[in-house]
Design an enzyme around this catalytic site. Structure first.
Site, PDB file in Angstrom:
ATOM      1  N   CYS A   1       0.905  -1.564  -0.262  1.00 41.72           N
ATOM      2  CA  CYS A   1      -0.534  -0.255  -0.265  1.00 41.72           C
ATOM      3  C   CYS A   1       0.465   1.536  -0.049  1.00 41.72           C
ATOM      4  CB  CYS A   1      -0.867   0.121   1.225  1.00 41.72           C
ATOM      5  SG  CYS A   1      -2.606  -1.563   1.022  1.00 41.72           S
ATOM      6  N   ASP A   2       0.164   2.501  -0.783  1.00 41.37           N
ATOM      7  CA  ASP A   2       0.499   3.367  -0.181  1.00 41.37           C
ATOM      8  C   ASP A   2       2.014   3.883   0.152  1.00 41.37           C
ATOM      9  OD1 ASP A   2      -2.326   3.600   0.830  1.00 41.37           O
ATOM     10  OD2 ASP A   2      -1.948   4.845  -0.639  1.00 41.37           O
ATOM     11  N   LYS A   3       2.565   4.324   1.085  1.00 43.03           N
ATOM     12  CA  LYS A   3       3.933   5.348   0.711  1.00 43.03           C
ATOM     13  C   LYS A   3       4.893   3.087   1.774  1.00 43.03           C
ATOM     14  CE  LYS A   3       1.438   7.720   0.948  1.00 43.03           C
ATOM     15  NZ  LYS A   3       0.160   7.197   0.492  1.00 43.03           N
TER      16      LYS A   3
ATOM     17  N   CYS B   1      -6.658  -1.577  -2.562  1.00 38.57           N
ATOM     18  CA  CYS B   1      -7.943  -1.830  -2.859  1.00 38.57           C
ATOM     19  C   CYS B   1      -8.467  -0.957  -3.971  1.00 38.57           C
ATOM     20  CB  CYS B   1      -8.609   0.206  -2.060  1.00 38.57           C
ATOM     21  SG  CYS B   1      -8.920   0.235  -0.723  1.00 38.57           S
TER      22      CYS B   1
ATOM     23  N   GLU C   1      -3.308  13.634   2.774  1.00 35.15           N
ATOM     24  CA  GLU C   1      -4.188  13.048   1.489  1.00 35.15           C
ATOM     25  C   GLU C   1      -5.735  13.684   1.879  1.00 35.15           C
ATOM     26  OE1 GLU C   1      -5.349   8.784   0.760  1.00 35.15           O
ATOM     27  OE2 GLU C   1      -3.331   9.134  -0.998  1.00 35.15           O
TER      28      GLU C   1
ATOM     29  N   SER D   1      -6.328  11.419  -2.429  1.00 31.50           N
ATOM     30  CA  SER D   1      -5.985  10.054  -2.661  1.00 31.50           C
ATOM     31  C   SER D   1      -6.546   9.602  -4.261  1.00 31.50           C
ATOM     32  CB  SER D   1      -6.858   9.091  -1.948  1.00 31.50           C
ATOM     33  OG  SER D   1      -7.213   7.848  -2.221  1.00 31.50           O
TER      34      SER D   1
END
Length: 552
Positions: free
Chosen positions: A119-121, A191, A442, A468
């Protein structure tokens, strides 16, 4: 540095004794030590399955003759951290992840590394670490979540966030919101739209640091477990051939990744992260490079929130390699870049045609002739601002309107939910940048509230914070210089007219220079919002979003 430095020779008897305390045999100690960097935890839906990925990777390493040694790093779920103080810590976690992996890998002299993010970071943080350490490395993510289904239509987390705005406006009932809540996130995984996590996993594959399929094979498919075993085996081949991250993450590889970014319309956060990864790789990338590639790259995919498709649809259509195959028909990809397969980009994608031209448009019928992201410049963004133009309604591609000024996300959300925002307004959220936030939050809640209330074709939002990947609409982030650094966004007043021209790559405050100069004269920097701990240090060290928000 190699593991031989901690296990061979008379003076390394104490080291070997400590390895034996782990339960390792002499045979295991004699083999290459492969660090397995895992961000598994029980709080992030995209990471809850990473224990299984880790076990599969370790099996692959052992099959190929290595000794796997696993350690963990942190991960923040941006969805759970959204719209409260926790989001200030999300982007900041990227630097901590890179630092902790660098420390662990160097202190324990691993021969090679397998990175397991999702995920993400975490993905960019690990890529930054891989570039710094520069030992043979390969990435295998946990994979994307499947989309949910409501009333026969696919849905994702986007619809739940937008449902909050819709419910508050009376456009849907609380029962309908509950149905979304129950069905939008049906499996583990990152997601299901082209949000930041999936954007970065796709770009990791595009950079050549992951095996084909890494960006799109769903988390719950057994194929993901097989890919993890293959990654474990392949790291031994990379070690044998001494192929390292900086051999792979070249300037040409970043060009390929930016090209793909434009073709599929990744999250605006991808710009921030590619800049930071390139910085650690010693590659010069600036914001103008994104516009240059956008101008010459057709937008071939519209994945949620830009369109109705999800990552599983991109998987079935052939994934990243099929996109490369399509782009290569126009010579838009550097086919000679080496990848973790040991083969070139061209060799990897040669036999992967597009299987569904509804999901991956052909070159002669793109969604648009230019890419899905744009960098805007102007007096309001001298160092640039980023917009996911592929998710902007045609009506909002050019817009002028009065500024509605808020000094925090919370103030803006309150105004939106209390019907204080009118059609035509330009919402300005400031002091949310890397230094001013601190942490550059975000802001999916205000953008989703706007969309949920049916205003996404009438209202724009600009901020020195970020959005986001689930955001859609005329949402312009990363405005640099940020307000806390004296940027013009900090001098905007209620009712000022702001001009947005996305095709013209322009973001302007239409106020006379003399008035702006007078406002500058009386402006004072605000007091820091967090004055203790890591975020105090972060605010003192972080640079502009235009640099990737890297540390000084």
């Amino acid at each position: 540095m190699k593991s031989s430095e901690v296990k061979i020779g008379l003076e390394k008897a104490p080291h070997r004794s400590l390895f034996k305390a782990l339960g390792l045999t002499d045979e295991e100690i004699s083999r290459p030590l492969i660090g397995i960097v895992n961000s598994h935890n029980d709080i992030v839906p995209g990471h809850i399955n990473l224990d299984k990925i880790g076990e599969a990777v370790k099996a692959g390493v052992r099959i190929a003759g290595g000794t796997p040694v696993e350690f963990q790093t942190i991960a923040v779920c941006d969805g759970i951290a959204m719209n409260h103080v926790g989001m200030k810590y999300s982007l900041a976690s990227r630097e901590l992840i890179a630092d902790t992996v660098e420390i662990m890998a160097t202190a324990h002299a691993f021969d090679a590394l397998v990175f397991i993010p999702n995920c993400d970071k975490v993905v960019p943080g690990m890529l930054m670490a891989a570039a710094r350490i520069n030992r043979p490395s390969i990435f295998i993510s946990g994979g994307p979540m499947l989309a949910g289904v409501v009333a026969g239509k696919p849905v994702s987390l986007t619809q739940v966030f937008e449902g909050v705005g819709a419910a508050s406006a009376g456009r849907i009932s609380m029962d309908e919101l509950n149905v979304l809540e129950e069905n939008a996130c049906p499996t583990c995984g990152s997601c299901s739209g082209m949000f930041t996590a999936n954007s970065m996993n796709c770009l990791t594959e595009a950079l050549g640091m992951a095996l084909p399929g890494n960006g799109t094979i769903p988390a719950v498919y057994s194929e993901r477990i097989r890919l993890a075993k293959q990654a474990g085996m392949q790291i031994m081949e990379l070690l044998k051939q001494d192929i390292k991250p900086l051999d792979i993450m070249t300037s040409q590889a970043f060009d390929n990744a930016i090209r793909l970014d434009m073709a599929i319309g990744c999250s605006t956060n991808s710009v921030l992260h590619l800049l930071a990864i390139a910085n650690d790789a010693g590659i010069k990338v600036d914001l103008n490079r994104f516009n240059d590639f956008s101008a010459s790259t057709p937008h071939l995919c519209k994945i949620s929130p830009a369109g109705g498709h999800h990552i599983e649809d991109l998987y079935r259509a052939g994934g990243i390699q099929a996109l490369y195959n399509e782009l290569n028909k126009a010579g838009l990809i550097n086919r000679e870049c080496i990848t973790v397969t040991g083969k070139t980009v061209g060799e990897n994608s040669a036999n992967t045609p597009v299987k569904d031209h509804d999901v991956i448009r052909p070159l002669d019928n793109p969604h648009s002739m230019s890419g899905g992201l744009a960098i805007l410049f102007g007096n309001l963004a001298l160092e640039g601002a980023v917009v996911k133009k592929g998710a902007v309604a045609e009506e909002m591609m050019q817009h002028q309107g009065p500024a509605r000024v808020f000094n925090s996300e919370e103030e803006a959300v309150s105004a939106i939910l209390n019907d204080q925002i009118l059609a035509g307004d330009v919402i300005v959220i400031r002091y949310e940048g890397p230094r001013g936030g601190p942490g550059m939050r975000e802001m999916l809640t205000p953008t989703s509230a706007i969309a949920g209330r049916g205003l996404d074709k009438e209202v724009a939002l600009i901020t020195d914070g970020r959005f986001s990947g689930a955001t859609r609409g005329a949402s312009i982030g990363h405005v640099s210089p940020e307000a806390a650094a004296g940027g013009l966004i900090g001098l905007v007043e209620e009712g000022d007219i702001i001009s947005i021209d996305i095709p013209g790559l322009s973001l302007e405050l239409l106020v006379d220079d003399a008035i702006i100069e007078e406002r500058k004269r009386i402006w004072k920097a605000p007091e820091p919002r967090i004055t203790t701990g890591y975020m105090k240090r972060y605010a003192q060290m972080v640079q502009s979003a235009s640099s990737g928000a890297v540390f000084r």
